[in-house]
Write a protein that holds these residues in place. Structure first.
Motif, PDB file in Angstrom:
ATOM      1  N   THR A  49       0.805  -1.222   0.000  1.00  0.00           N
ATOM      2  CA  THR A  49       0.000   0.000   0.000  1.00  0.00           C
ATOM      3  C   THR A  49       0.839   1.274   0.000  1.00  0.00           C
ATOM      4  N   ALA A  57     -10.704   1.260   2.908  1.00  0.00           N
ATOM      5  CA  ALA A  57     -11.461   0.015   3.039  1.00  0.00           C
ATOM      6  C   ALA A  57     -12.945   0.355   2.991  1.00  0.00           C
ATOM      7  N   VAL A  74     -13.359   3.350   5.496  1.00  0.00           N
ATOM      8  CA  VAL A  74     -12.321   3.689   6.471  1.00  0.00           C
ATOM      9  C   VAL A  74     -11.082   4.090   5.682  1.00  0.00           C
ATOM     10  N   ASP A  75     -10.637   5.322   5.870  1.00  0.00           N
ATOM     11  CA  ASP A  75      -9.422   5.806   5.212  1.00  0.00           C
ATOM     12  C   ASP A  75      -8.234   5.326   6.041  1.00  0.00           C
ATOM     13  N   GLN A  76      -7.523   4.329   5.526  1.00  0.00           N
ATOM     14  CA  GLN A  76      -6.402   3.757   6.262  1.00  0.00           C
ATOM     15  C   GLN A  76      -5.226   4.726   6.344  1.00  0.00           C
ATOM     16  N   THR A  77      -5.223   5.744   5.486  1.00  0.00           N
ATOM     17  CA  THR A  77      -4.133   6.716   5.457  1.00  0.00           C
ATOM     18  C   THR A  77      -4.278   7.761   6.551  1.00  0.00           C
ATOM     19  N   GLY A  79      -7.138   7.744   8.932  1.00  0.00           N
ATOM     20  CA  GLY A  79      -7.979   7.319  10.055  1.00  0.00           C
ATOM     21  C   GLY A  79      -9.401   7.840   9.978  1.00  0.00           C
ATOM     22  N   THR A  81     -13.299   8.225   8.784  1.00  0.00           N
ATOM     23  CA  THR A  81     -14.320   7.248   8.432  1.00  0.00           C
ATOM     24  C   THR A  81     -15.568   7.972   7.941  1.00  0.00           C
ATOM     25  N   ASP A 176      -8.849  -8.740   9.067  1.00  0.00           N
ATOM     26  CA  ASP A 176      -8.269  -7.511   8.535  1.00  0.00           C
ATOM     27  C   ASP A 176      -8.849  -6.332   9.335  1.00  0.00           C
ATOM     28  N   HIS A 178      -8.978  -3.032   9.121  1.00  0.00           N
ATOM     29  CA  HIS A 178      -9.765  -1.970   8.483  1.00  0.00           C
ATOM     30  C   HIS A 178     -11.057  -2.502   7.881  1.00  0.00           C
ATOM     31  N   GLN A 181     -13.337  -2.876  10.801  1.00  0.00           N
ATOM     32  CA  GLN A 181     -13.826  -1.566  11.248  1.00  0.00           C
ATOM     33  C   GLN A 181     -14.935  -1.066  10.325  1.00  0.00           C
TER      34      GLN A 181
END
Length: 199
Positions: A49, A57, A74-77, A79, A81, A176, A178, A181
């Motif tokens: 990534t 996600a 959910v923006d994994q970059t 945080g 949502t 997983d 994310h 979540q």
């Protein structure tokens, strides 16, 4: 290839037309015009990534399917949502809305990796919808695709993007962080839609 591997074909116009009829498009990178706009990866191995400006996600949920429906990203970059719900819908509607809202959140310029546990959504975004669009928004059997309004909105977002858009399939409910979540948020949004009776 279906696993995201890029391959090149020397072709005539007839071969290109045959591939297009099956929902495949020439790789713009091979023609020197840039890189492909979107690619899908559907095996279980996680994608690196670090090459993406945003990794998001997505997940959808329907209590009863059909029933109260929720969507979430959910923006994994960063945080961040986002989530929302409908008093009545299907799991597929929730999954599609999650993708649509994630695309709107990400913006158009950034290279984006969308991580989804719905192969239905990934196939629509990377393959099926292009064929439907060429046939006047009809499937191969002549029927109108389900959830067409949402699909068209997703395709408009994808076509407007200038950054790369990749998709990665994530096995749902498999630990997983994310994906889990996003699932929790989507289920909560479906429950909230039930209680409120509004979107």
């Amino acid at each position: 290839m279906r696993d995201g591997t890029v391959f090149y074909v020397w072709h005539t116009d007839r071969v290109v037309a045959l591939l297009a009829a099956r929902g495949l498009e020439p790789d713009a990178a091979a023609a020197g015009a840039g890189r492909p706009k979107s690619r899908a990866k559907t095996d279980a191995a996680p994608r690196d990534t670090s090459a993406y400006g945003k990794v998001v996600a997505t997940d959808g949920s329907a209590l009863g399917n059909p029933g109260p429906t929720g969507w979430a990203w959910v923006d994994q970059t960063t945080g961040e949502t986002g989530s929302g719900g409908l008093p009545h819908g299907t799991n597929n509607i929730g999954e599609l809305l999650a993708l649509l809202e994630a695309l709107r959140h990400a913006g158009r310029e950034v290279d984006l990796l969308v991580r989804a546990d719905s192969q239905y959504v990934i196939n629509i975004a990377t393959t099926w919808a292009k064929g439907w669009q060429r046939r006047g928004w009809r499937k191969g059997d002549g029927k109108v695709p389900e959830n067409l309004e949402i699909v068209q909105a997703i395709m408009a977002e994808l076509e407007a993007r200038t950054g790369l858009t990749d998709f990665e399939w994530v096995r749902g409910h498999n630990g997983d962080v994310h994906n889990e979540q996003a699932d929790v948020l989507a289920v909560a949004a479906a429950r909230a839609a039930t209680a409120a009776g509004v979107r």
